[in-house]
Structure formats: C-alpha cells, structure tokens
Design an enzyme around this catalytic site. Structure first.
Site, mmCIF file in Angstrom:
data_model
loop_
_atom_site.group_PDB
_atom_site.id
_atom_site.type_symbol
_atom_site.label_atom_id
_atom_site.label_comp_id
_atom_site.label_asym_id
_atom_site.label_seq_id
_atom_site.Cartn_x
_atom_site.Cartn_y
_atom_site.Cartn_z
ATOM 1 N N HIS A 92 17.483 27.736 1.829
ATOM 2 C CA HIS A 92 16.792 29.106 1.199
ATOM 3 C C HIS A 92 16.851 30.635 1.543
ATOM 4 O O HIS A 92 17.405 31.459 0.617
ATOM 5 C CB HIS A 92 16.129 28.923 0.819
ATOM 6 C CG HIS A 92 14.769 29.938 -0.165
ATOM 7 N ND1 HIS A 92 15.031 30.108 -1.453
ATOM 8 C CD2 HIS A 92 14.435 30.872 0.590
ATOM 9 C CE1 HIS A 92 14.881 31.293 -1.636
ATOM 10 N NE2 HIS A 92 13.629 31.644 -0.851
ATOM 11 N N ALA B 210 14.102 27.075 -14.374
ATOM 12 C CA ALA B 210 14.837 27.897 -14.248
ATOM 13 C C ALA B 210 14.514 29.107 -15.110
ATOM 14 O O ALA B 210 15.335 29.302 -16.211
ATOM 15 C CB ALA B 210 16.101 26.296 -15.779
ATOM 16 N N GLY B 211 13.582 29.095 -15.465
ATOM 17 C CA GLY B 211 12.501 30.230 -15.347
ATOM 18 C C GLY B 211 12.883 31.714 -15.005
ATOM 19 O O GLY B 211 13.611 32.258 -16.208
ATOM 20 N N THR B 212 14.291 31.342 -13.885
ATOM 21 C CA THR B 212 14.810 32.703 -13.373
ATOM 22 C C THR B 212 15.866 32.775 -13.935
ATOM 23 O O THR B 212 16.329 34.024 -14.494
ATOM 24 C CB THR B 212 14.510 32.330 -11.674
ATOM 25 O OG1 THR B 212 13.728 31.597 -10.601
ATOM 26 C CG2 THR B 212 15.706 33.351 -11.547
ATOM 27 N N ASP C 172 22.808 31.567 -7.634
ATOM 28 C CA ASP C 172 21.164 31.533 -6.808
ATOM 29 C C ASP C 172 22.116 29.686 -6.455
ATOM 30 O O ASP C 172 22.237 29.325 -6.229
ATOM 31 C CB ASP C 172 19.938 31.288 -7.855
ATOM 32 C CG ASP C 172 19.039 32.079 -7.502
ATOM 33 O OD1 ASP C 172 18.886 32.047 -5.981
ATOM 34 O OD2 ASP C 172 17.667 31.689 -8.513
ATOM 35 N N LYS D 34 12.965 40.774 -10.677
ATOM 36 C CA LYS D 34 11.642 39.778 -11.368
ATOM 37 C C LYS D 34 11.328 39.701 -10.395
ATOM 38 O O LYS D 34 10.760 39.960 -9.195
ATOM 39 C CB LYS D 34 12.730 37.938 -10.919
ATOM 40 C CG LYS D 34 12.350 37.924 -10.356
ATOM 41 C CD LYS D 34 12.604 35.780 -9.598
ATOM 42 C CE LYS D 34 12.668 34.952 -9.018
ATOM 43 N NZ LYS D 34 13.190 33.907 -8.558
ATOM 44 N N GLU E 217 3.295 2.574 1.913
ATOM 45 C CA GLU E 217 3.781 2.929 3.659
ATOM 46 C C GLU E 217 5.431 2.180 3.711
ATOM 47 O O GLU E 217 5.229 1.889 3.105
ATOM 48 C CB GLU E 217 3.210 1.719 4.586
ATOM 49 C CG GLU E 217 1.396 2.334 4.779
ATOM 50 C CD GLU E 217 0.973 2.293 5.817
ATOM 51 O OE1 GLU E 217 1.323 1.585 6.232
ATOM 52 O OE2 GLU E 217 -0.295 2.297 6.103
ATOM 53 N N ARG F 32 7.683 37.353 -10.101
ATOM 54 C CA ARG F 32 7.448 35.599 -10.346
ATOM 55 C C ARG F 32 5.914 35.555 -10.828
ATOM 56 O O ARG F 32 4.457 36.046 -10.167
ATOM 57 C CB ARG F 32 6.992 34.698 -8.916
ATOM 58 C CG ARG F 32 7.199 32.733 -9.679
ATOM 59 C CD ARG F 32 7.248 32.342 -8.417
ATOM 60 N NE ARG F 32 8.951 31.332 -8.770
ATOM 61 C CZ ARG F 32 9.434 31.245 -9.724
ATOM 62 N NH1 ARG F 32 8.767 30.840 -10.609
ATOM 63 N NH2 ARG F 32 10.902 30.787 -9.848
ATOM 64 N N ASP G 158 0.789 -1.088 -0.174
ATOM 65 C CA ASP G 158 0.044 0.029 0.069
ATOM 66 C C ASP G 158 0.530 1.493 -0.271
ATOM 67 O O ASP G 158 0.087 2.433 0.233
ATOM 68 C CB ASP G 158 -0.797 -0.117 1.485
ATOM 69 C CG ASP G 158 -0.119 -0.041 2.248
ATOM 70 O OD1 ASP G 158 1.114 0.036 2.724
ATOM 71 O OD2 ASP G 158 -0.633 -0.505 3.339
HETATM 72 C C1 R5P Z 1 13.745 31.775 -5.523
HETATM 73 O O1 R5P Z 1 13.589 32.322 -4.583
HETATM 74 C C2 R5P Z 1 14.295 30.628 -5.503
HETATM 75 O O2 R5P Z 1 16.352 31.154 -4.846
HETATM 76 C C3 R5P Z 1 14.918 30.687 -6.858
HETATM 77 O O3 R5P Z 1 15.755 31.853 -7.817
HETATM 78 C C4 R5P Z 1 13.636 29.836 -7.846
HETATM 79 O O4 R5P Z 1 13.217 29.106 -6.574
HETATM 80 C C5 R5P Z 1 14.420 28.980 -9.033
HETATM 81 O O5 R5P Z 1 12.794 28.391 -9.785
HETATM 82 P P1 R5P Z 1 13.248 28.459 -11.122
HETATM 83 O O6 R5P Z 1 14.557 27.914 -11.495
HETATM 84 O O7 R5P Z 1 11.990 27.731 -11.407
HETATM 85 O O8 R5P Z 1 13.075 29.458 -12.148
#
Ligand code: R5P
Length: 310
Positions: A129, A223-225, A217, A191, A38, A193, A36
């Site tokens: 973070h 990888a959008g940021t 970072d 940036k 677990e 979001r 299941d």
């Molecule tokens: C945001 O505060 C984090 O430091 C990263 O910049 C972010 O989480 C990266 O996420 P993604 O690669 O999806 O843009």
C-alpha cells in the site's frame, strides 16, 4: 542449499502456477482445523537445511490466513529449514500504517512484528500500500511491482491520447510511474472517505476531455473509490475508462458497483484468488512468472532489479 516451495491455503492456484513456472513440486503439507477451529499444520517431508519459500498472502479471511502463515513459519523453523522467505503477494492490514486518530493501533507494524517473531528471514511482497511499509520489517524485503505485467496488457488496448488517473491523492506516485511507462498524461481525483464502504469524490485535477483513461490503484474492495472517480471522469468528458489494480479484494457490493459503473474493464492480478461473484468486466493477469523469477533470483543470490523493467 536446496529450494522448497510451500503453500498455505490462501492462494493455492497462484502457488501452483509459481511452482509450475519454477518446475518444482509444491511441498507436501497437511493443513487442517481442529473441531474448535484451531489450525494444525504438518510439513510431511524433510526440509532440513532447505531454502524455503512459503506462499501465503493475508487476503480474506485476513485473520485466518495470517494465523496460518504464522503457524506455518513456526512449523518450518522447527523442521530446521535453513532460511524462510515469506512470500506475501498481498500484505493485508497495510492500510492501518499510522496513528491518525486517538487510541488506534498501527496494525501493519504489529503484523510485521508477528511475522518476524514467528521466524521469517526475508519477505517477498508485491505492490505494498505504501513503500514505507518495508521499514516496518527488520529483515530484508524484496518489493516487486505488478506494473510490468499490467502495462503490457494495457498497451494491447491501443488507447487514444491516454491519461493515467490516480483515484485518490495517496496513489499519485503510482500514477506517475504508470504514466511514464505508458507515455501518458496524469490526472488526480481528490476523494474523501465517509465510511469503510462509502467515498465522496471532491474534484478532478487535470484534463481528461476526449481522452481515454486508465485509473490505477494498489487495491479495490468495495469499488467505491474507483466507481465514484469513474463517474466524475465521465462527467468531465473522458472517453473509454479502464481501471487497473494490483490486488482485487472485490466484495459482492464491489462487483455490483463495478457492473453498474462506466468502467469498461477492471484489470487485476492473481495476487488474491478471484472473487466468488465475478464480473464480465474483470480481467485477471497472472503474476506467477514474476514471483517465480524473483524466488529463483533470491535463491541464487542474484539481483531482482531486472524484474522491474518491462
Ligand atoms: C486507499 O488508500 C486504497 O489505495 C484504495 O483506494 C482503497 O482502499 C479502495 O477501497 P474501496 O474499493 O473499498 O473504495
């Protein structure tokens, strides 16, 4: 008190590298799933009175790995270990660290509470973070930086008139720390979001014209940021563009975006197992020695400060 290193299933290659560096075997454990789904854990050797270091980041699948961590801590505690250090090279849920909208949880605090309640005595983590997350734990936290490993590699690239760029305002402190170590300038991309996978870059603060750039970072996922910032940097006259993150959570979309971007290399550590869909632009550096040295120092009650130096 003898030392024992135990690994969950989240990042076995890293755990093996750490054990190799420490010249100790990984403890024998059984980790299986019931039909299941677990989780069942059994520590197959005596760890009574031991100083246990449990390596288990809460990388994807985050909930699976987190639950496995909690169950393993419980098993280790009930096996009468003397002390349990949860070694989490990547601490998931860290971005949910504040109530910035109505009726949302502070999941990072919930996870910290769960780990402490399960029975961890100490934490060993890497590039959280935000620094303040240490305060979410009421047990000692040793917080390491991957920068000594990453900076050493960046120096081999012999970049010209280097600028360290933070791809968002939240990462400015990290960018300054890298810039100091690399003797480089600093620039910041602002940036916004728009969704979990999309970001919009607004403007660049600083000058990158004709200069080589390293974006830093704590992590990348879609990888959008990084890739949106890279485009803005290219438009603003940057020459070579590198990116460096401590934690590489790249999704398939992230790999695609990286391949299509002006980023020459994405430098990351092995805090998380390499993504299945890899990219020729991805360079993985190991933090096994760094973590192994920290484990040894914690075990011997020695300072870990020297591990912050390059
Ligand atoms: C945001 O505060 C984090 O430091 C990263 O910049 C972010 O989480 C990266 O996420 P993604 O690669 O999806 O843009």
């Amino acid at each position: 008190m003898p030392m024992k290193v135990i690994s969950g299933t989240a990042n076995v290659p890293l755990a093996k590298r750490i054990a190799e560096h420490l010249d100790v075997p990984l403890a024998d454990v059984v980790i299986t799933r019931f039909p299941d789904q677990e989780t069942f854990i059994k520590i197959s050797e005596n760890i009574r009175g031991h100083d246990v270091f449990l390596i288990q980041p809460s990388s994807p699948p985050a909930n699976e790995n987190l639950m496995e961590l909690l169950i393993m801590i419980d098993a280790i505690k009930r096996a009468s270990a003397m002390r349990i250090t949860a070694v989490m090279p990547y601490f998931g849920y860290a971005r949910q660290d504040r109530k910035d909208q109505p009726r949302v949880p502070i999941t990072a605090k919930l996870v910290a509470n769960l780990i402490t309640s399960a029975g961890a005595d100490r934490m060993l983590m890497l590039d959280l973070h935000s620094q303040q997350l240490q305060g979410f734990f009421d047990i000692p936290v040793d917080h390491l930086y991957a920068s000594p490993v990453i900076v050493k590699y960046i120096r081999t690239k012999q970049l010209d008139n280097m600028v360290v760029v933070s791809p968002d305002v939240g990462g400015v402190k990290m960018a300054y720390a890298y810039a100091k170590m690399l003797d480089a300038g600093v620039a910041i991309v602002n940036k916004q979001r728009t969704s979990a996978t999309e970001v919009e870059v607004l403007n660049l603060v600083g000058d990158v014209q004709g200069r080589d750039v390293v974006m830093v970072d704590d992590l990348t996922s879609t990888a959008g940021t990084l890739t949106q910032a890279a485009r803005l940097l290219k438009k603003s006259g940057a020459k070579r563009i590198f990116a460096a993150v401590s934690h590489c959570l790249l999704t398939d979309l992230g790999v695609q975006r990286l391949n299509d971007s002006p980023i020459e290399e994405l430098i990351a550590t092995d805090s998380i197992v390499a993504p299945v869909a890899s990219s020729p632009k991805l360079v993985h550096l190991s933090v096994a020695e760094l973590l192994g040295d920290a484990i040894l120092r914690i075990h011997n009650n020695q300072s870990v400060t020297s591990l912050f130096r390059i």
